[in-house]
Design a protein around this motif. Structure first.
Motif, PDB file in Angstrom:
ATOM      1  N   ALA A 445       0.821  -1.203   0.000  1.00 29.63           N
ATOM      2  CA  ALA A 445       0.000   0.000   0.000  1.00 29.63           C
ATOM      3  C   ALA A 445       0.858   1.258   0.000  1.00 29.63           C
ATOM      4  N   CYS A 446       2.015   1.208   0.678  1.00 31.99           N
ATOM      5  CA  CYS A 446       2.860   2.396   0.804  1.00 31.99           C
ATOM      6  C   CYS A 446       3.982   2.421  -0.225  1.00 31.99           C
ATOM      7  N   GLY A 447       4.161   1.315  -0.957  1.00 31.07           N
ATOM      8  CA  GLY A 447       5.203   1.301  -1.970  1.00 31.07           C
ATOM      9  C   GLY A 447       6.607   1.228  -1.421  1.00 31.07           C
ATOM     10  N   ASN A 474      -0.268   8.077   1.562  1.00 32.08           N
ATOM     11  CA  ASN A 474      -0.746   6.717   1.780  1.00 32.08           C
ATOM     12  C   ASN A 474      -2.185   6.561   1.306  1.00 32.08           C
ATOM     13  N   LEU A 475      -3.029   7.556   1.599  1.00 34.18           N
ATOM     14  CA  LEU A 475      -4.423   7.481   1.165  1.00 34.18           C
ATOM     15  C   LEU A 475      -4.515   7.465  -0.363  1.00 34.18           C
ATOM     16  N   GLY A 481      -3.743   3.692  -6.410  1.00 35.26           N
ATOM     17  CA  GLY A 481      -2.459   3.165  -6.832  1.00 35.26           C
ATOM     18  C   GLY A 481      -2.455   1.668  -6.879  1.00 35.26           C
ATOM     19  N   ASP A 482      -1.266   1.098  -6.582  1.00 38.96           N
ATOM     20  CA  ASP A 482      -1.070  -0.325  -6.728  1.00 38.96           C
ATOM     21  C   ASP A 482      -1.889  -1.145  -5.751  1.00 38.96           C
ATOM     22  N   ALA A 483      -2.213  -0.557  -4.594  1.00 39.36           N
ATOM     23  CA  ALA A 483      -2.853  -1.351  -3.552  1.00 39.36           C
ATOM     24  C   ALA A 483      -4.334  -1.537  -3.776  1.00 39.36           C
TER      25      ALA A 483
END
Length: 491
Positions: A445-447, A474-475, A481-483
């Motif tokens: 989630a945070c990369g 993060n949000l 994003g990827d998450a």
């Protein structure tokens, strides 16, 4: 230097060098030709004087035999030509090595002219005897002129013999120089062609080999080094950027695939435990009401807590939540565990209000707290302690779950931090899947992959520390994003 600039510099330079060498060769050849010309002009002049003298005597003789007007004219022309050659010969005498001989020969020509002219005038006036006498004198003088011409030619040849040897040596040198110029020009042309070809084709060949390596799956091919800022360096830099983008895209796809796998694993576990959520929720609500009607308030509250816990665990996994909601869920879980452990475990909270608004992936805290119960303090008869810390550290939020339980060894701790591993064996069964899922979902989630630390040793408890980066960033990752994993992918 660009390839075009190299060619624009090297080709004119090579042409200028070859032109300079050819100019030197031309100058040397012209000097040789001038030497030859000077010598031949003098020899021809000597020959012309003898021939002119003979022609004058012949014309005079014909006039004396046949005194006709046309013969008289021919004799006059011959004598005039003889006078012209005498003047030319005197002009050549200045600064010549044999100037005295030249002047003597010119004097003989003048004497011949006077004698022939006297004979011609005597014949014109009818003085035949005087004309014949002067004619015989002119013939004698002609013999001297022949001898003088031969002598001058011999002297000229003797004087130019060293020069002639030098000219021959110069011709030989010019021949060797011509061969050397041809060989050097050929070698320079070949060397320049090889250099330009290597500077152009070698980087292109390396790029071709790199492209073939990439097509076969090698994303770390050997690329040509930057040399002089040419077009090939620009092409190499673009190829390198393309590879970096390709590697980043593959890494992104791998993170997405890993997240989907983790989400599906969680969903499978939830599916195995839920059976029929509506039926289970209705059953728990019915049990709670029945316990309340029968006066079992604690049993009713316990059932409500269990229903809330189960409902939260079955929520959507593709939407971000906050630490406030996660903390409420943990408190519900602790209420249920309190009914089981009955004072054997003390739970301490250190919570900063600013940290509660941090967006995080769902089901982040409860699996870690459960792990602290099941694999940390469960075997303790009393004195079990669990500490939950939520605090801000600069722009980050720090989450700590610590217990004073049995702890773990270095191998087990490393296995928990290793992504994609299987269950981790412990003394009480198997653990690690849920905890590792928590770690991996946070990292995806945070990369980043440096967000989790575990401090533990056998018999000394365990402390898990997670760092959540800037909440706003993060949000964004969680929602766009990827998450992000659509709910349709949850099995």
């Amino acid at each position: 230097m660009t390839v075009r600039r190299r060619l624009l510099v090297l080709v004119p330079l090579l042409v200028a060098m070859m032109s300079a060498v050819l100019f030197l060769v031309f100058q040397s050849g012209r000097l040789v030709q001038d030497g030859y010309g000077l010598m031949m002009n003098r020899l021809l002049l000597y020959q012309e004087t003898v021939q002119a003298a003979e022609a004058g005597i012949t014309a005079l003789n014909e006039y004396l035999i046949h005194p006709a007007p046309e013969e008289e004219t021919r004799a006059g022309i011959a004598l005039a030509e003889l006078e012209r050659l005498r003047d030319s010969l005197e002009g050549q005498a200045g600064g010549h090595e044999y100037a005295a001989s030249l002047k003597g020969h010119a004097g003989m020509l003048a004497t011949l002219g006077e004698q022939a002219g006297g004979s011609l005038r005597a014949a014109q006036s009818g003085q035949v005897s005087a004309a014949l006498d002067r004619y015989r004198e002119a013939e004698t003088t002609l013999g001297y002129i022949r001898e003088g011409g031969q002598r001058l030619a011999g002297q000229e040849l003797a004087a130019y013999r060293p020069l002639y040897a030098g000219i021959q040596a110069e011709n030989e040198r010019l021949n060797r120089l011509g061969i050397a110029v041809f060989a050097i020009g050929t070698l320079l042309s070949v060397a320049m062609a090889i250099w330009v070809s290597r500077s152009v084709t070698e980087p292109v060949n390396q790029l071709v080999r790199a492209a073939e390596a990439v097509s076969s799956g090698n994303l770390e091919p050997r690329l040509p080094e930057a040399r002089s800022g040419s077009e090939l360096d620009t092409l190499t830099a673009s190829f390198r950027q393309m590879l970096e983008g390709l590697r980043a895209s593959i890494a992104k796809d791998r993170r997405l695939s890993e997240q989907e796998r983790l989400v599906k694993t969680l969903e499978l576990q939830a599916l195995q435990s839920q059976i029929n959520p509506h039926f289970l929720f209705n059953t728990l609500n019915s049990l709670s009401k029945m316990a309340l009607l029968e006066g079992a308030d604690k049993t009713s509250g316990f059932t409500v807590q269990l229903s809330q816990l189960l409902r939260y665990n079955l929520r959507s996994l593709d939407a971000a939540t906050t630490l406030r909601e996660e903390l409420a869920h943990v408190r519900t879980y602790l209420g249920i565990q309190e009914a089981r452990f009955r004072g054997r475990v003390q739970v301490e909270f250190q919570v900063e209000e600013e940290a509660l608004s941090t967006p995080v992936p769902p089901l982040l805290l409860q699996p870690l707290v459960e792990n602290a119960f099941v694999h940390g303090v469960e075997r303790l008869e009393s004195g079990g302690q669990i500490r939950i810390v939520l605090r801000r550290d600069g722009n980050d939020t720090v989450i700590e779950i610590a217990d004073n339980g049995q702890g773990m060894d270095t191998e087990r701790r490393a296995a928990l931090l290793e992504p994609g591993g299987g269950p981790v064996a412990s003394g009480s069964g198997s653990t690690g899947m849920g905890v590792r899922n928590v770690f991996r979902r946070l990292e995806l989630a945070c990369g980043r992959e440096d967000l989790v630390e575990i401090d533990s040793a056998p018999g000394q408890g365990t402390r898990i520390r997670m760092r959540v980066p800037d909440p706003v960033e993060n949000l964004r990752i969680m929602e766009g994003g990827d998450a992000h994993v659509p709910s349709s992918h949850r099995g």
